[in-house]
Design a protein around this motif. Structure first.
Motif, PDB file in Angstrom:
ATOM      1  N   HIS A 125       0.840  -1.206   0.000  1.00  0.00           N
ATOM      2  CA  HIS A 125       0.000   0.000   0.000  1.00  0.00           C
ATOM      3  C   HIS A 125       0.867   1.245   0.000  1.00  0.00           C
ATOM      4  N   SER A 126       0.262   2.351  -0.400  1.00  0.00           N
ATOM      5  CA  SER A 126       1.003   3.595  -0.582  1.00  0.00           C
ATOM      6  C   SER A 126       0.377   4.733   0.219  1.00  0.00           C
ATOM      7  N   ASP A 127       1.104   5.829   0.277  1.00  0.00           N
ATOM      8  CA  ASP A 127       0.567   7.077   0.813  1.00  0.00           C
ATOM      9  C   ASP A 127      -0.385   7.683  -0.222  1.00  0.00           C
ATOM     10  N   LEU A 128      -1.140   8.685   0.192  1.00  0.00           N
ATOM     11  CA  LEU A 128      -2.121   9.321  -0.690  1.00  0.00           C
ATOM     12  C   LEU A 128      -2.010  10.833  -0.587  1.00  0.00           C
ATOM     13  N   ILE A 129      -2.430  11.525  -1.624  1.00  0.00           N
ATOM     14  CA  ILE A 129      -2.559  12.980  -1.595  1.00  0.00           C
ATOM     15  C   ILE A 129      -3.999  13.312  -1.222  1.00  0.00           C
ATOM     16  N   VAL A 130      -4.188  14.100  -0.185  1.00  0.00           N
ATOM     17  CA  VAL A 130      -5.538  14.456   0.268  1.00  0.00           C
ATOM     18  C   VAL A 130      -6.006  15.703  -0.461  1.00  0.00           C
ATOM     19  N   THR A 131      -7.222  15.635  -1.036  1.00  0.00           N
ATOM     20  CA  THR A 131      -7.774  16.775  -1.772  1.00  0.00           C
ATOM     21  C   THR A 131      -9.176  17.105  -1.265  1.00  0.00           C
ATOM     22  N   ASP A 132      -9.672  18.285  -1.646  1.00  0.00           N
ATOM     23  CA  ASP A 132     -11.044  18.640  -1.313  1.00  0.00           C
ATOM     24  C   ASP A 132     -11.983  18.162  -2.408  1.00  0.00           C
ATOM     25  N   ARG A 133     -13.237  18.540  -2.346  1.00  0.00           N
ATOM     26  CA  ARG A 133     -14.229  18.047  -3.304  1.00  0.00           C
ATOM     27  C   ARG A 133     -13.934  18.486  -4.733  1.00  0.00           C
ATOM     28  N   ASN A 134     -13.164  19.582  -4.879  1.00  0.00           N
ATOM     29  CA  ASN A 134     -12.795  20.067  -6.212  1.00  0.00           C
ATOM     30  C   ASN A 134     -11.451  19.517  -6.660  1.00  0.00           C
ATOM     31  N   ASN A 135     -10.906  18.603  -5.890  1.00  0.00           N
ATOM     32  CA  ASN A 135      -9.623  17.961  -6.160  1.00  0.00           C
ATOM     33  C   ASN A 135      -8.434  18.909  -6.004  1.00  0.00           C
ATOM     34  N   SER A 136      -8.637  19.959  -5.221  1.00  0.00           N
ATOM     35  CA  SER A 136      -7.527  20.832  -4.846  1.00  0.00           C
ATOM     36  C   SER A 136      -6.820  20.229  -3.639  1.00  0.00           C
ATOM     37  N   ILE A 137      -5.505  20.294  -3.637  1.00  0.00           N
ATOM     38  CA  ILE A 137      -4.713  19.591  -2.624  1.00  0.00           C
ATOM     39  C   ILE A 137      -4.877  20.224  -1.246  1.00  0.00           C
ATOM     40  N   ILE A 138      -5.196  19.390  -0.261  1.00  0.00           N
ATOM     41  CA  ILE A 138      -5.241  19.786   1.139  1.00  0.00           C
ATOM     42  C   ILE A 138      -3.934  19.419   1.829  1.00  0.00           C
ATOM     43  N   SER A 139      -3.442  18.209   1.541  1.00  0.00           N
ATOM     44  CA  SER A 139      -2.189  17.740   2.120  1.00  0.00           C
ATOM     45  C   SER A 139      -1.486  16.817   1.130  1.00  0.00           C
ATOM     46  N   GLN A 140      -0.178  16.929   1.066  1.00  0.00           N
ATOM     47  CA  GLN A 140       0.612  16.070   0.191  1.00  0.00           C
ATOM     48  C   GLN A 140       0.787  14.666   0.756  1.00  0.00           C
ATOM     49  N   SER A 141       0.412  14.470   2.016  1.00  0.00           N
ATOM     50  CA  SER A 141       0.577  13.155   2.635  1.00  0.00           C
ATOM     51  C   SER A 141      -0.597  12.842   3.551  1.00  0.00           C
ATOM     52  N   PHE A 142      -1.362  11.820   3.204  1.00  0.00           N
ATOM     53  CA  PHE A 142      -2.447  11.343   4.050  1.00  0.00           C
ATOM     54  C   PHE A 142      -1.908  10.852   5.384  1.00  0.00           C
ATOM     55  N   GLY A 201       1.043 -13.229   6.176  1.00  0.00           N
ATOM     56  CA  GLY A 201       1.859 -12.844   5.031  1.00  0.00           C
ATOM     57  C   GLY A 201       2.768 -11.679   5.339  1.00  0.00           C
ATOM     58  N   GLU A 202       2.867 -10.777   4.379  1.00  0.00           N
ATOM     59  CA  GLU A 202       3.739  -9.617   4.513  1.00  0.00           C
ATOM     60  C   GLU A 202       2.995  -8.353   4.084  1.00  0.00           C
ATOM     61  N   ILE A 203       3.276  -7.251   4.779  1.00  0.00           N
ATOM     62  CA  ILE A 203       2.750  -5.937   4.411  1.00  0.00           C
ATOM     63  C   ILE A 203       3.921  -5.045   4.027  1.00  0.00           C
ATOM     64  N   ILE A 204       3.839  -4.475   2.848  1.00  0.00           N
ATOM     65  CA  ILE A 204       4.882  -3.580   2.334  1.00  0.00           C
ATOM     66  C   ILE A 204       4.247  -2.206   2.111  1.00  0.00           C
ATOM     67  N   TYR A 205       4.944  -1.164   2.495  1.00  0.00           N
ATOM     68  CA  TYR A 205       4.422   0.186   2.252  1.00  0.00           C
ATOM     69  C   TYR A 205       5.426   0.992   1.438  1.00  0.00           C
ATOM     70  N   THR A 206       4.910   1.974   0.732  1.00  0.00           N
ATOM     71  CA  THR A 206       5.753   2.895  -0.019  1.00  0.00           C
ATOM     72  C   THR A 206       5.299   4.317   0.258  1.00  0.00           C
ATOM     73  N   ASN A 207       6.249   5.209   0.452  1.00  0.00           N
ATOM     74  CA  ASN A 207       5.931   6.615   0.701  1.00  0.00           C
ATOM     75  C   ASN A 207       5.449   7.345  -0.547  1.00  0.00           C
ATOM     76  N   ASN A 208       5.620   6.726  -1.699  1.00  0.00           N
ATOM     77  CA  ASN A 208       5.131   7.353  -2.928  1.00  0.00           C
ATOM     78  C   ASN A 208       3.612   7.473  -2.892  1.00  0.00           C
ATOM     79  N   LYS A 209       3.102   8.544  -3.491  1.00  0.00           N
ATOM     80  CA  LYS A 209       1.659   8.749  -3.555  1.00  0.00           C
ATOM     81  C   LYS A 209       1.136   8.232  -4.886  1.00  0.00           C
ATOM     82  N   THR A 210       0.021   7.515  -4.839  1.00  0.00           N
ATOM     83  CA  THR A 210      -0.516   6.917  -6.064  1.00  0.00           C
ATOM     84  C   THR A 210      -1.943   7.355  -6.350  1.00  0.00           C
ATOM     85  N   ILE A 211      -2.492   8.217  -5.514  1.00  0.00           N
ATOM     86  CA  ILE A 211      -3.912   8.527  -5.640  1.00  0.00           C
ATOM     87  C   ILE A 211      -4.219   9.914  -5.083  1.00  0.00           C
TER      88      ILE A 211
END
Length: 326
Positions: A125-142, A201-211
């Motif tokens: 799983h990855s980090d996410l970019i948080v946006t508002d309803r208009n898809n304007s960025i609220i935070s670069q990291s969820f 199993g295993e859980i892997i995370y990435t700091n990259n944002k994909t969404i």
């Protein structure tokens, strides 16, 4: 499609406002060998029409499962998993926007990690970019916005707090086949899958944002700035916190019932002790939490969690005996 293809599982409900943006972002993916499996959860707006138009015009492999029943997101997504046969599975929310590299990027990590871990059940799983309803960025990291530490991925940690966001993950077939698709006692599908992955199993995370993770008033679950006065009051004063902790204990009971045959002795003991927590005295509860490192992220969450554990009573046990992992 070949067996290396990815199934994208999309649950929709009255999503006409944001659905076109999502579907356009799926079309723009650099990885092309995916199948979209959609279950509509009883929409009354133009959602079905939008989906049918996409299916007819996109040239992609799209399967639409229509239903009048409103199951809610957890059960709807778990139901979708029954229709998936691909080697890799992703979950999709109707109001987000996927970055063009998302599938290919997560798939590459999953394949590399499978080689490393000898094809074990795997969740990436990855980090996410948080946006508002208009898809304007609220935070670069969820994760920063929610004060979430993805390094916390052990079983004891995930039993009490989920840090895996369903729309950001990919799982392999080994993990998908282990997922019990009954929602009895399950808080949310992504949390359930994360617990299974942590145990088996295993859980892997990435700091990259994909969404681009869109937030608006109609979200079922969403991101809220963690360090706010309102949030602090909710975590420390709201009685519903006790109820939420009881739900994690019920979920642990269900997990132990369904997966005890897959677990080692230490895991069975750990989960059993947590599931029986309300039946022991307060001092033993506190000692158990500290000795077995049942912590959440952040001081506020942990104070609220500790207070809730002190005041909980024994939860009602809910067992689904028919549903077993495949």
């Amino acid at each position: 499609m070949d067996k290396a293809a990815v199934d994208i599982l999309l649950s929709t409900f009255n999503g006409e406002k944001y659905l076109p943006d999502l579907l356009q972002s799926l079309e723009a993916q650099t990885f092309r060998e995916w199948k979209l499996i959609i279950r509509d959860d009883g929409s009354t707006d133009e959602t079905i029409s939008i989906l049918q138009k996409f299916k007819n015009n996109s040239g992609r492999s799209v399967e639409i499962i229509e239903s009048d029943a409103n199951l809610g997101p957890c059960k709807s997504f778990l139901t979708l998993l029954k229709y998936s046969e691909a080697n890799y599975v992703m979950f999709c929310d109707q109001d987000d926007v996927w970055l063009p590299h998302k599938i290919q990027f997560l798939l590459n990590i999953a394949k590399n990690e499978e080689l490393k871990y000898n094809n074990k059940p795997l969740l990436v799983h990855s980090d996410l970019i948080v946006t508002d309803r208009n898809n304007s960025i609220i935070s670069q990291s969820f994760w920063k916005y929610q004060n979430i530490n993805p390094k916390r991925k052990k079983l004891n940690e995930l039993l009490v707090q989920n840090n895996v966001t369903g729309c950001s993950l990919i799982i392999n077939r080994k993990l998908a086949d282990l997922v019990c698709t009954s929602d009895i006692g399950i808080i949310m599908h992504d949390w359930w899958i994360a617990i299974i992955a942590a145990a088996l199993g295993e859980i892997i995370y990435t700091n990259n944002k994909t969404i681009m993770y869109r937030q608006h008033s109609n979200n079922d679950t969403g991101a809220h700035l963690f360090f706010s006065i309102k949030h602090m009051k909710t975590k420390l004063i709201n009685r519903s916190l006790i109820s939420s902790v009881i739900r994690t204990i019920e979920q642990a009971q269900i997990f132990l019932h369904l997966y005890s045959g897959f677990l080692n002795k230490q895991q069975v003991e750990l989960i059993s002790q947590y599931a029986k927590l309300p039946k022991v005295n307060i001092f033993k509860r506190i000692l158990f939490l500290f000795s077995r490192k049942f912590y959440k992220d952040g001081l506020i969450r942990n104070i609220g969690f500790l207070l809730a554990v002190i005041f909980i009573n024994s939860p009602r046990r809910r067992i689904q005996s028919e549903a077993k992992p495949r």
